[in-house]
Scaffold this motif. Structure first.
Motif, PDB file in Angstrom:
ATOM      1  N   ARG A 256       3.509 -16.213  -5.229  1.00 53.46           N
ATOM      2  CA  ARG A 256       3.172 -17.250  -6.202  1.00 53.46           C
ATOM      3  C   ARG A 256       2.268 -16.752  -7.316  1.00 53.46           C
ATOM      4  O   ARG A 256       2.222 -17.320  -8.378  1.00 53.46           O
ATOM      5  N   LYS A 257       1.520 -15.710  -7.041  1.00 47.56           N
ATOM      6  CA  LYS A 257       0.638 -15.162  -8.058  1.00 47.56           C
ATOM      7  C   LYS A 257       0.841 -13.658  -8.132  1.00 47.56           C
ATOM      8  O   LYS A 257       1.392 -13.058  -7.224  1.00 47.56           O
ATOM      9  N   ALA A 258       0.404 -13.066  -9.197  1.00 47.26           N
ATOM     10  CA  ALA A 258       0.537 -11.622  -9.345  1.00 47.26           C
ATOM     11  C   ALA A 258      -0.416 -10.946  -8.372  1.00 47.26           C
ATOM     12  O   ALA A 258      -1.629 -11.101  -8.460  1.00 47.26           O
ATOM     13  N   ALA A 259       0.141 -10.227  -7.429  1.00 47.12           N
ATOM     14  CA  ALA A 259      -0.669  -9.538  -6.432  1.00 47.12           C
ATOM     15  C   ALA A 259      -0.827  -8.076  -6.831  1.00 47.12           C
ATOM     16  O   ALA A 259       0.085  -7.472  -7.376  1.00 47.12           O
ATOM     17  N   SER A 260      -1.974  -7.532  -6.557  1.00 50.35           N
ATOM     18  CA  SER A 260      -2.216  -6.136  -6.904  1.00 50.35           C
ATOM     19  C   SER A 260      -1.575  -5.221  -5.870  1.00 50.35           C
ATOM     20  O   SER A 260      -1.192  -5.650  -4.789  1.00 50.35           O
ATOM     21  N   SER A 261      -1.502  -3.962  -6.219  1.00 51.99           N
ATOM     22  CA  SER A 261      -0.930  -2.997  -5.280  1.00 51.99           C
ATOM     23  C   SER A 261      -1.801  -2.873  -4.040  1.00 51.99           C
ATOM     24  O   SER A 261      -1.316  -2.497  -2.979  1.00 51.99           O
ATOM     25  N   THR A 262      -3.085  -3.213  -4.157  1.00 47.27           N
ATOM     26  CA  THR A 262      -3.973  -3.183  -2.994  1.00 47.27           C
ATOM     27  C   THR A 262      -3.531  -4.201  -1.943  1.00 47.27           C
ATOM     28  O   THR A 262      -3.563  -3.918  -0.744  1.00 47.27           O
ATOM     29  N   HIS A 263      -3.095  -5.382  -2.398  1.00 47.51           N
ATOM     30  CA  HIS A 263      -2.600  -6.386  -1.455  1.00 47.51           C
ATOM     31  C   HIS A 263      -1.370  -5.873  -0.716  1.00 47.51           C
ATOM     32  O   HIS A 263      -1.233  -6.058   0.494  1.00 47.51           O
ATOM     33  N   TYR A 264      -0.488  -5.233  -1.458  1.00 49.40           N
ATOM     34  CA  TYR A 264       0.719  -4.705  -0.826  1.00 49.40           C
ATOM     35  C   TYR A 264       0.402  -3.516   0.078  1.00 49.40           C
ATOM     36  O   TYR A 264       1.082  -3.287   1.071  1.00 49.40           O
ATOM     37  N   PHE A 265      -0.626  -2.751  -0.254  1.00 51.09           N
ATOM     38  CA  PHE A 265      -1.029  -1.649   0.612  1.00 51.09           C
ATOM     39  C   PHE A 265      -1.570  -2.196   1.936  1.00 51.09           C
ATOM     40  O   PHE A 265      -1.273  -1.648   3.000  1.00 51.09           O
ATOM     41  N   CYS A 266      -2.336  -3.267   1.878  1.00 49.29           N
ATOM     42  CA  CYS A 266      -2.824  -3.907   3.113  1.00 49.29           C
ATOM     43  C   CYS A 266      -1.658  -4.435   3.942  1.00 49.29           C
ATOM     44  O   CYS A 266      -1.657  -4.324   5.174  1.00 49.29           O
ATOM     45  N   LEU A 267      -0.657  -4.983   3.280  1.00 47.21           N
ATOM     46  CA  LEU A 267       0.537  -5.452   3.969  1.00 47.21           C
ATOM     47  C   LEU A 267       1.286  -4.265   4.599  1.00 47.21           C
ATOM     48  O   LEU A 267       1.794  -4.367   5.719  1.00 47.21           O
ATOM     49  N   PHE A 268       1.323  -3.145   3.893  1.00 43.93           N
ATOM     50  CA  PHE A 268       1.928  -1.929   4.431  1.00 43.93           C
ATOM     51  C   PHE A 268       1.203  -1.484   5.708  1.00 43.93           C
ATOM     52  O   PHE A 268       1.844  -1.151   6.709  1.00 43.93           O
ATOM     53  N   LEU A 269      -0.123  -1.470   5.678  1.00 43.03           N
ATOM     54  CA  LEU A 269      -0.888  -1.075   6.875  1.00 43.03           C
ATOM     55  C   LEU A 269      -0.619  -2.034   8.036  1.00 43.03           C
ATOM     56  O   LEU A 269      -0.485  -1.608   9.185  1.00 43.03           O
ATOM     57  N   HIS A 270      -0.558  -3.319   7.719  1.00 39.76           N
ATOM     58  CA  HIS A 270      -0.247  -4.334   8.735  1.00 39.76           C
ATOM     59  C   HIS A 270       1.109  -4.030   9.369  1.00 39.76           C
ATOM     60  O   HIS A 270       1.240  -4.007  10.600  1.00 39.76           O
ATOM     61  N   ASP A 271       2.112  -3.800   8.544  1.00 37.19           N
ATOM     62  CA  ASP A 271       3.455  -3.533   9.054  1.00 37.19           C
ATOM     63  C   ASP A 271       3.500  -2.245   9.859  1.00 37.19           C
ATOM     64  O   ASP A 271       4.182  -2.172  10.883  1.00 37.19           O
ATOM     65  N   LEU A 272       2.770  -1.241   9.426  1.00 39.53           N
ATOM     66  CA  LEU A 272       2.736   0.031  10.138  1.00 39.53           C
ATOM     67  C   LEU A 272       2.100  -0.130  11.523  1.00 39.53           C
ATOM     68  O   LEU A 272       2.611   0.403  12.518  1.00 39.53           O
ATOM     69  N   ILE A 273       1.030  -0.879  11.604  1.00 40.50           N
ATOM     70  CA  ILE A 273       0.358  -1.105  12.889  1.00 40.50           C
ATOM     71  C   ILE A 273       1.258  -1.901  13.838  1.00 40.50           C
ATOM     72  O   ILE A 273       1.372  -1.563  15.021  1.00 40.50           O
ATOM     73  N   ILE A 274       1.916  -2.929  13.326  1.00 38.51           N
ATOM     74  CA  ILE A 274       2.808  -3.726  14.179  1.00 38.51           C
ATOM     75  C   ILE A 274       3.999  -2.886  14.628  1.00 38.51           C
ATOM     76  O   ILE A 274       4.426  -2.966  15.790  1.00 38.51           O
ATOM     77  N   THR A 275       4.534  -2.049  13.744  1.00 39.36           N
ATOM     78  CA  THR A 275       5.638  -1.166  14.122  1.00 39.36           C
ATOM     79  C   THR A 275       5.218  -0.241  15.259  1.00 39.36           C
ATOM     80  O   THR A 275       5.950  -0.059  16.240  1.00 39.36           O
ATOM     81  N   THR A 276       4.032   0.330  15.146  1.00 42.62           N
ATOM     82  CA  THR A 276       3.531   1.234  16.176  1.00 42.62           C
ATOM     83  C   THR A 276       3.312   0.503  17.501  1.00 42.62           C
ATOM     84  O   THR A 276       3.666   1.009  18.574  1.00 42.62           O
ATOM     85  N   LEU A 277       2.747  -0.691  17.440  1.00 43.46           N
ATOM     86  CA  LEU A 277       2.539  -1.491  18.649  1.00 43.46           C
ATOM     87  C   LEU A 277       3.866  -1.805  19.330  1.00 43.46           C
ATOM     88  O   LEU A 277       4.009  -1.647  20.551  1.00 43.46           O
ATOM     89  N   LEU A 278       4.841  -2.237  18.540  1.00 45.34           N
ATOM     90  CA  LEU A 278       6.138  -2.580  19.114  1.00 45.34           C
ATOM     91  C   LEU A 278       6.852  -1.349  19.675  1.00 45.34           C
ATOM     92  O   LEU A 278       7.520  -1.438  20.715  1.00 45.34           O
ATOM     93  N   MET A 279       6.704  -0.207  19.010  1.00 44.88           N
ATOM     94  CA  MET A 279       7.331   1.022  19.520  1.00 44.88           C
ATOM     95  C   MET A 279       6.722   1.433  20.861  1.00 44.88           C
ATOM     96  O   MET A 279       7.442   1.849  21.776  1.00 44.88           O
TER      97      MET A 279
END
Length: 177
Positions: free
Chosen positions: A88-111
């Motif tokens: 809904r709003k312009a998000a900075s690359s920092t927000h997407y980097f935090c989302l990347f870290l979140h996804d990476l941690i969940i991927t590792t947990l699930l693996m």
């Protein structure tokens, strides 16, 4: 002259944003389904005249798998809300980097949970003659089939989160100069 990357933002492309939403909804479905199948996995039978039951709680690996999928489900739900808000709003690359870290941690947990579950499922299906562990799936077919279905859904969840990690990494590096 140094330019701060955090000052620039680029709105996510609508295709990428829709992909994020779709994949997160799939991740919610697969992780919740895998957990529910494992939480309800039990079977009682009679083996050589002795009543025996099999439950997911008898294996720490199956418990880890079930709870890891519940954690992934809850965090997937939270991340879906965040992706909606970021769209809904312009998000900075920092927000997407935090989302990347979140996804990476969940991927590792699930693996990790999938590997533990798959190892125990393999021993249950084929046994291990070197250690004297017998196969149980010939006596507990329903239990093993539900465990395999749950593990396959977990595998699908890992693949979805791997794709989400790649998409999030790509979005975190896309900035407007």
């Amino acid at each position: 002259m140094a330019i701060s990357i955090d000052n620039f933002s680029s709105p996510p492309s609508s295709k990428s944003h829709a992909t994020q939403i779709f994949l997160r909804i799939l991740a919610i479905g697969t992780t919740l389904s895998a957990a529910c199948l494992m939480f309800t996995n039990k079977q009682a039978t009679v083996v050589y005249g002795i009543p025996v039951d099999a439950r997911y709680t008898y294996s720490p690996a199956f418990k880890f798998f079930a709870f890891a999928n519940i954690v992934a489900f809850a965090l997937s739900l939270l991340s879906l809300i965040l992706v909606f808000l970021m769209g809904r709003k312009a998000a900075s690359s920092t927000h997407y980097f935090c989302l990347f870290l979140h996804d990476l941690i969940i991927t590792t947990l699930l693996m990790a949970a999938l590997a533990a579950s798959w190892a125990i499922a393999y021993v249950g299906k084929f046994g291990n003659s070197h250690t004297g562990w017998i196969q149980i799936c010939d006596h507990f077919g329903k239990f093993c089939n539900r465990g395999i279905a749950s593990t396959l859904l977990g595998f699908l969840g890992v693949i979805i989160y791997l794709i989400l990690t790649i998409v999030s990494a790509n979005q975190s590096r896309q900035i407007r100069a």
